[in-house]
Design an enzyme around this catalytic site. Structure first.
Site, PDB file in Angstrom:
ATOM      1  N   ASP A  57      13.896  36.996  38.500  1.00 26.01           N
ATOM      2  CA  ASP A  57      15.056  37.773  38.050  1.00 26.01           C
ATOM      3  C   ASP A  57      15.262  38.992  38.908  1.00 26.01           C
ATOM      4  OD1 ASP A  57      15.228  36.048  36.089  1.00 26.01           O
ATOM      5  OD2 ASP A  57      14.691  37.433  34.468  1.00 26.01           O
ATOM      6  N   ALA A  58      14.134  39.631  39.252  1.00 24.27           N
ATOM      7  CA  ALA A  58      14.236  40.853  40.049  1.00 24.27           C
ATOM      8  C   ALA A  58      14.883  40.522  41.391  1.00 24.27           C
ATOM      9  CB  ALA A  58      12.864  41.455  40.262  1.00 24.27           C
ATOM     10  N   GLU A  59      14.502  39.402  41.951  1.00 23.31           N
ATOM     11  CA  GLU A  59      15.085  38.992  43.225  1.00 23.31           C
ATOM     12  C   GLU A  59      16.576  38.714  43.068  1.00 23.31           C
ATOM     13  OE1 GLU A  59      10.939  36.938  44.535  1.00 23.31           O
ATOM     14  OE2 GLU A  59      12.656  35.651  44.216  1.00 23.31           O
ATOM     15  N   TYR A  60      16.901  38.048  41.956  1.00 26.61           N
ATOM     16  CA  TYR A  60      18.303  37.728  41.715  1.00 26.61           C
ATOM     17  C   TYR A  60      19.126  39.005  41.532  1.00 26.61           C
ATOM     18  CZ  TYR A  60      22.546  36.021  39.562  1.00 26.61           C
ATOM     19  OH  TYR A  60      23.873  35.789  39.282  1.00 26.61           O
ATOM     20  N   LEU A 115      25.934  43.617  31.183  1.00 23.02           N
ATOM     21  CA  LEU A 115      25.607  45.045  31.104  1.00 23.02           C
ATOM     22  C   LEU A 115      25.500  45.626  32.503  1.00 23.02           C
ATOM     23  CD1 LEU A 115      22.760  45.117  28.422  1.00 23.02           C
ATOM     24  CD2 LEU A 115      25.026  46.120  28.199  1.00 23.02           C
ATOM     25  N   GLU A 175      16.626  49.914  22.798  1.00 24.85           N
ATOM     26  CA  GLU A 175      15.846  48.774  22.309  1.00 24.85           C
ATOM     27  C   GLU A 175      15.459  47.882  23.476  1.00 24.85           C
ATOM     28  OE1 GLU A 175      18.518  46.915  19.508  1.00 24.85           O
ATOM     29  OE2 GLU A 175      19.615  45.882  21.092  1.00 24.85           O
ATOM     30  N   LYS A 192      15.127  45.038  26.204  1.00 19.07           N
ATOM     31  CA  LYS A 192      16.048  44.060  26.781  1.00 19.07           C
ATOM     32  C   LYS A 192      15.307  42.727  26.828  1.00 19.07           C
ATOM     33  CE  LYS A 192      19.265  43.273  30.519  1.00 19.07           C
ATOM     34  NZ  LYS A 192      18.938  41.853  30.710  1.00 19.07           N
ATOM     35  N   ASP A 209      14.394  38.969  27.469  1.00 16.34           N
ATOM     36  CA  ASP A 209      14.660  38.061  28.576  1.00 16.34           C
ATOM     37  C   ASP A 209      14.872  36.637  28.055  1.00 16.34           C
ATOM     38  OD1 ASP A 209      15.098  37.483  31.123  1.00 16.34           O
ATOM     39  OD2 ASP A 209      13.024  37.657  31.808  1.00 16.34           O
ATOM     40  N   ARG A 217      26.994  32.049  26.368  1.00 14.89           N
ATOM     41  CA  ARG A 217      27.907  32.979  27.017  1.00 14.89           C
ATOM     42  C   ARG A 217      28.797  32.284  28.050  1.00 14.89           C
ATOM     43  NH1 ARG A 217      25.684  38.163  30.137  1.00 14.89           N
ATOM     44  NH2 ARG A 217      24.874  36.629  31.578  1.00 14.89           N
ATOM     45  N   TYR A 264      21.816  41.620  18.486  1.00 15.81           N
ATOM     46  CA  TYR A 264      21.936  42.966  19.064  1.00 15.81           C
ATOM     47  C   TYR A 264      23.354  43.530  19.148  1.00 15.81           C
ATOM     48  CZ  TYR A 264      22.545  40.142  23.338  1.00 15.81           C
ATOM     49  OH  TYR A 264      22.949  39.228  24.247  1.00 15.81           O
ATOM     50  N   LYS A 279      16.422  48.591  33.890  1.00 17.88           N
ATOM     51  CA  LYS A 279      15.476  47.525  34.234  1.00 17.88           C
ATOM     52  C   LYS A 279      14.146  48.120  34.675  1.00 17.88           C
ATOM     53  CE  LYS A 279      18.234  43.726  34.320  1.00 17.88           C
ATOM     54  NZ  LYS A 279      18.469  42.973  35.518  1.00 17.88           N
ATOM     55  N   CYS A 330      25.970  62.494  69.610  1.00 17.52           N
ATOM     56  CA  CYS A 330      26.326  61.138  69.183  1.00 17.52           C
ATOM     57  C   CYS A 330      25.826  60.144  70.234  1.00 17.52           C
ATOM     58  CB  CYS A 330      27.838  61.055  69.031  1.00 17.52           C
ATOM     59  SG  CYS A 330      28.441  59.374  68.850  1.00 17.52           S
ATOM     60  N   CYS A 362      29.278  58.609  72.002  1.00 15.11           N
ATOM     61  CA  CYS A 362      30.218  59.363  72.831  1.00 15.11           C
ATOM     62  C   CYS A 362      29.633  60.674  73.353  1.00 15.11           C
ATOM     63  CB  CYS A 362      31.500  59.642  72.055  1.00 15.11           C
ATOM     64  SG  CYS A 362      31.308  60.880  70.771  1.00 15.11           S
ATOM     65  N   CYS A 406      29.162  62.880  64.084  1.00 15.38           N
ATOM     66  CA  CYS A 406      29.648  63.005  65.438  1.00 15.38           C
ATOM     67  C   CYS A 406      30.947  63.794  65.372  1.00 15.38           C
ATOM     68  CB  CYS A 406      29.888  61.604  65.993  1.00 15.38           C
ATOM     69  SG  CYS A 406      31.042  61.585  67.351  1.00 15.38           S
ATOM     70  N   CYS A 466      35.738  59.569  69.764  1.00 16.54           N
ATOM     71  CA  CYS A 466      34.500  58.793  69.778  1.00 16.54           C
ATOM     72  C   CYS A 466      34.876  57.329  69.629  1.00 16.54           C
ATOM     73  CB  CYS A 466      33.589  59.230  68.634  1.00 16.54           C
ATOM     74  SG  CYS A 466      32.165  58.145  68.447  1.00 16.54           S
TER      75      CYS A 466
HETATM   76  S1  IVH Z   1      23.686  44.448  24.266  1.00 16.36           S
HETATM   77  C1  IVH Z   1      28.505  43.820  25.589  1.00 16.36           C
HETATM   78  N1  IVH Z   1      21.128  44.378  23.825  1.00 16.36           N
HETATM   79  O1  IVH Z   1      21.227  41.303  28.641  1.00 16.36           O
HETATM   80  C2  IVH Z   1      27.108  43.387  25.867  1.00 16.36           C
HETATM   81  N2  IVH Z   1      21.991  42.870  25.446  1.00 16.36           N
HETATM   82  O2  IVH Z   1      22.034  41.761  31.362  1.00 16.36           O
HETATM   83  C3  IVH Z   1      26.150  43.903  24.832  1.00 16.36           C
HETATM   84  N3  IVH Z   1      20.312  41.410  26.453  1.00 16.36           N
HETATM   85  O3  IVH Z   1      24.411  39.884  28.310  1.00 16.36           O
HETATM   86  C4  IVH Z   1      24.783  43.452  25.145  1.00 16.36           C
HETATM   87  N4  IVH Z   1      18.591  42.157  25.314  1.00 16.36           N
HETATM   88  O4  IVH Z   1      22.375  38.742  27.116  1.00 16.36           O
HETATM   89  C5  IVH Z   1      22.136  43.857  24.534  1.00 16.36           C
HETATM   90  N5  IVH Z   1      18.884  44.413  23.279  1.00 16.36           N
HETATM   91  C6  IVH Z   1      19.881  43.889  23.983  1.00 16.36           C
HETATM   92  C7  IVH Z   1      19.686  42.860  24.921  1.00 16.36           C
HETATM   93  C8  IVH Z   1      20.778  42.382  25.645  1.00 16.36           C
HETATM   94  C9  IVH Z   1      19.001  41.298  26.227  1.00 16.36           C
HETATM   95  C10 IVH Z   1      21.036  40.593  27.435  1.00 16.36           C
HETATM   96  C11 IVH Z   1      22.401  40.133  27.023  1.00 16.36           C
HETATM   97  C12 IVH Z   1      23.327  40.692  28.067  1.00 16.36           C
HETATM   98  C13 IVH Z   1      22.394  40.812  29.224  1.00 16.36           C
HETATM   99  C14 IVH Z   1      22.887  41.740  30.286  1.00 16.36           C
END
Ligand code: IVH
Length: 689
Positions: free
Chosen positions: A41-44, A91, A124, A126, A128, A147, A235, A323, A417, A420, A435, A441
């Protein structure tokens, strides 16, 4: 992949961009379509951020197909499509305390809150997993959707009904329609057990719990989903016929009471320190949580504020994700080169021994400016720590001093520079050496021309960077206006040039002639004024409407006590630096000459506000003056624009309404003289909200 980001050749930049775009589409497909990603994910995230940054810096590269225009991948075949009543967006991200501070400041500015007004945030984990929207009608779960691309998802109702955390029915006082949004995820223990059993059966294991969750929910055989023991956290809300309280916290409490699990630990904070403390607590707790999290989500607690803040592009203004940091690596710094940009900025670039960081081969990194080199005491031959977290462009973080050779000497930043040889100077308060050669230039002049013909600007088809260079070298074009006299003055020279035949020349002239009519914002963007990107150009064009007004206003704005100056400074997103650059540009004689010449060759189309629906403001030109009490100018403007109005900076016969706050002064007077309708702030609120 190899990063050629610092290759000045714009052709290569485009190729690099296309490659990056394709790569993201490919990984999107693996992730969403196949649940089988090849990169972390970090790479992405880094790939995406790199693309976003590239688009920000080089809007001309952006295509309509860009992954930044989409939230996720299109839904795959096999499941019925569902159009979300309210889009399921993504987000924005912050990667450090500073960016978090900026997020809070943006909110404060947008809502026009005084510096001492508390902004309560709920933080809160996040989760995965994959997001899902659950629709309840009269308390019954009637539909569950993924989604998808944010607008159209897949119907996964039957699969979702196998998740124990998700109530099929909710009781009590409930809204007729309630959409609960949240994350479907797989607990670590379930993930390990699943992979073990897959391997025991000679089947390929999942790379991580998120893929396992996604792969398990998108099973056409519901029985399989059922065996996978998925979990859910609620959420956010989608469509609802009633609100669940006044705050995000209230709505969490209500959701919990109805049986929707909430991610913990969560907390209410109102200072940057408290938020950061919670972030670090979660970072420490992370390995011990029974499920995977990849950061912390911050949401503005007050729902009325959430409503006012609304959305930008693909993310809400009222929430952001912080993140956890990505990878770092150590490599050798072979050399430091200086690049000259369109506006003369000298940027030091580190040439590195190629190394893989987060799955990407990095061979160049930015050193930002002379100060940074000095502060970090970076010397050629050093071992350096580089990172690709947060910033898309790899950065040199610090030197591994213990590994330094005794003969390594400090880097001396050039005082001239490299292109130039004009002296390089630092403006007061700036860390960037520039410059001073200006249009003399070559590097700057050529870069400006390339910018002028580029996609987001004049977009002259067939006139790529290489051609600009060729014409420049032959002395055919020195400034943008020369492009429009090529046909008249240089036909013969051109037809004798290598690679140019009758037909290709005719095509080129046609492409140039096609752009003799140009929208005002593209014209402004094309001028290549320092700090004025695509978005700022649009804003300027919507405020000033046409070139004449813009020129007059900028000439008046040279006086910092003038209305014109204050007007400019009041424009959302335009701070003192951009203000200074705009004024300097339009008051410079050489630029004035070029703009006048260009104007002679062009028909510049005035800005037209988009017409939206049947709002009473649609298509109207309005001017805000004086100070508003209930909201910031930025919010009022965003609201007006969202209703299809054009917001202008000065009152004229074309103005439909003037919204006069307190101390509205000369503009209200002018409106009165011209017979323009003047509204008070409360009248404005009535028609706009
Ligand atoms: S709130 C309008 N809360 O992270 C969007 N999202 O990278 C409100 N996600 O699309 C999202 N944990 O799928 C919210 N505690 C959390 C979350 C969370 C994971 C996901 C969600 C979002 C994605 C964005």
């Amino acid at each position: 992949m190899n990063d050629t980001l610092f290759n000045t050749d714009q052709e290569d930049l485009k190729a690099y961009y296309t490659q990056l775009e394709k790569k993201i589409v490919y990984h999107d497909h693996l992730y969403h379509g196949e649940d089988n990603p090849e990169i972390s994910d970090a790479e992405y995230d880094l790939l995406r951020r790199e693309l976003e940054e590239l688009e920000r810096k080089h809007p001309e590269l952006k295509t309509e197909e860009s992954p930044t225009q989409k939230v996720g991948a299109r839904p795959s075949k096999g499941f019925t499509k569902i159009t979300h009543a309210i889009p399921m967006l993504s987000l924005s991200n912050v990667f450090n305390e500073e960016e978090l501070g900026e997020f809070l400041e943006r909110i404060r500015r947008f809502l026009n809150l005084s510096p001492d007004k508390k902004i309560e945030i709920i933080a809160e984990p996040k989760i995965d997993g994959l997001s899902c929207s659950l629709r309840y009608e009269q308390g019954h779960l009637v539909q569950a959707a993924t989604r998808g691309d944010g607008y159209v998802g897949e119907d996964i109702t039957d699969n979702v009904k196998t998740i124990a955390d998700i109530p099929h029915e909710i009781k009590g006082t409930i809204p007729d329609i309630l959409e609960v949004r949240g994350e479907i995820y797989m607990r670590r223990d379930e993930f390990l057990a699943l992979n073990k059993s897959l391997e025991d059966n000679d089947k390929p294991p999942f790379a991580n719990p998120r893929n396992a969750a996604a792969g398990s929910i998108r099973q056409l055989d519901v029985e399989i989903t059922k065996q996978r023991n998925l979990s859910f956290f609620g959420y956010a809300l989608g469509e609802t016929t009633e609100s669940l309280g006044e705050t995000q916290h209230d709505s969490r409490t209500q959701l919990k009471a109805w049986g929707f699990p909430q991610a913990e630990p969560s907390g209410l904070c109102s200072t940057l320190e408290d938020i950061m403390a919670l972030y670090h607590d979660l970072e420490t707790l992370r390995p011990d949580l029974p499920y995977e999290i990849d950061g912390v989500v911050y949401k503005i607690n007050r729902l009325d504020w959430q409503e006012r803040l609304g959305f930008v592009a693909r993310a809400p203004r009222w929430a952001t994700a912080h993140k956890f940091p990505a990878e770092k690596a150590v490599t050798i710094l072979h050399d430091i080169n200086i690049q000259v940009g369109r506006t003369g900025a000298l940027t030091p670039v580190a040439r590195l021994e190629p190394i893989t960081v987060g799955g990407v081969v990095v061979s160049n990194a930015t050193l930002h400016n002379a100060n940074e080199i000095e502060r970090k005491d970076v010397r050629i031959g050093d071992h350096v720590i580089i990172q690709r977290a947060g910033d898309v462009i790899p950065q040199v973080v610090e030197v591994v001093v213990e590994k330094r050779h005794t003969n390594a000497s400090p880097f001396v930043f050039p005082q001239i520079c490299p292109v130039c040889s004009s002296p390089a100077e630092r403006e007061e308060g700036s860390v960037v050496f520039r410059c001073t050669g200006g249009m003399n230039c070559e590097a700057q002049a050529v870069e400006r021309l390339k910018h002028f013909v580029s996609k987001g600007a004049f977009d002259i088809e067939g006139m790529g960077k290489k051609i600009v260079e060729q014409f420049w070298e032959k002395g055919l074009i020195k400034n943008p206006a020369d492009i429009f006299t090529l046909e008249e003055l240089h036909q013969d020279t051109l037809s004798s040039l290598e690679g140019w035949k009758e037909l290709s020349l005719q095509n080129l002239f046609r492409a140039i002639n096609d752009k003799r009519t140009i929208p005002f914002n593209r014209f402004i963007f094309g001028l290549g004024i320092r700090q004025v990107g695509d978005a700022t150009a649009k804003r300027i064009s919507s405020v000033y409407g046409d070139l004449e007004t813009l020129q007059t206003e900028m000439e008046q704005a040279i006086d910092p006590d003038s209305d014109a100056f204050n007007e400019l400074l009041n424009i959302d997103d335009i701070g003192p630096i951009v203000t200074h650059d705009l004024i300097t540009f339009f008051n410079d004689q050489r630029n004035q000459g070029i703009v006048t010449q260009l104007n002679g060759h062009l028909t510049i189309q005035s800005y037209e506000a988009p017409i939206i629906g049947d709002s009473p403001l649609a298509g109207k030109t309005i001017v805000f003056t004086g100070s508003l009490e209930k909201m910031s100018r930025a919010e009022a403007k965003a609201k007006a624009e969202s209703l299809g109005a054009k917001v202008s900076g000065s009152v004229s016969k074309k103005t439909d309404y003037v919204i006069a706050g307190t101390d509205s002064g000369s503009k209200a007077k002018k409106a009165q003289d011209l017979g323009v309708i003047i509204l008070t702030e409360s009248e404005w609120l009535e028609i706009s909200y």
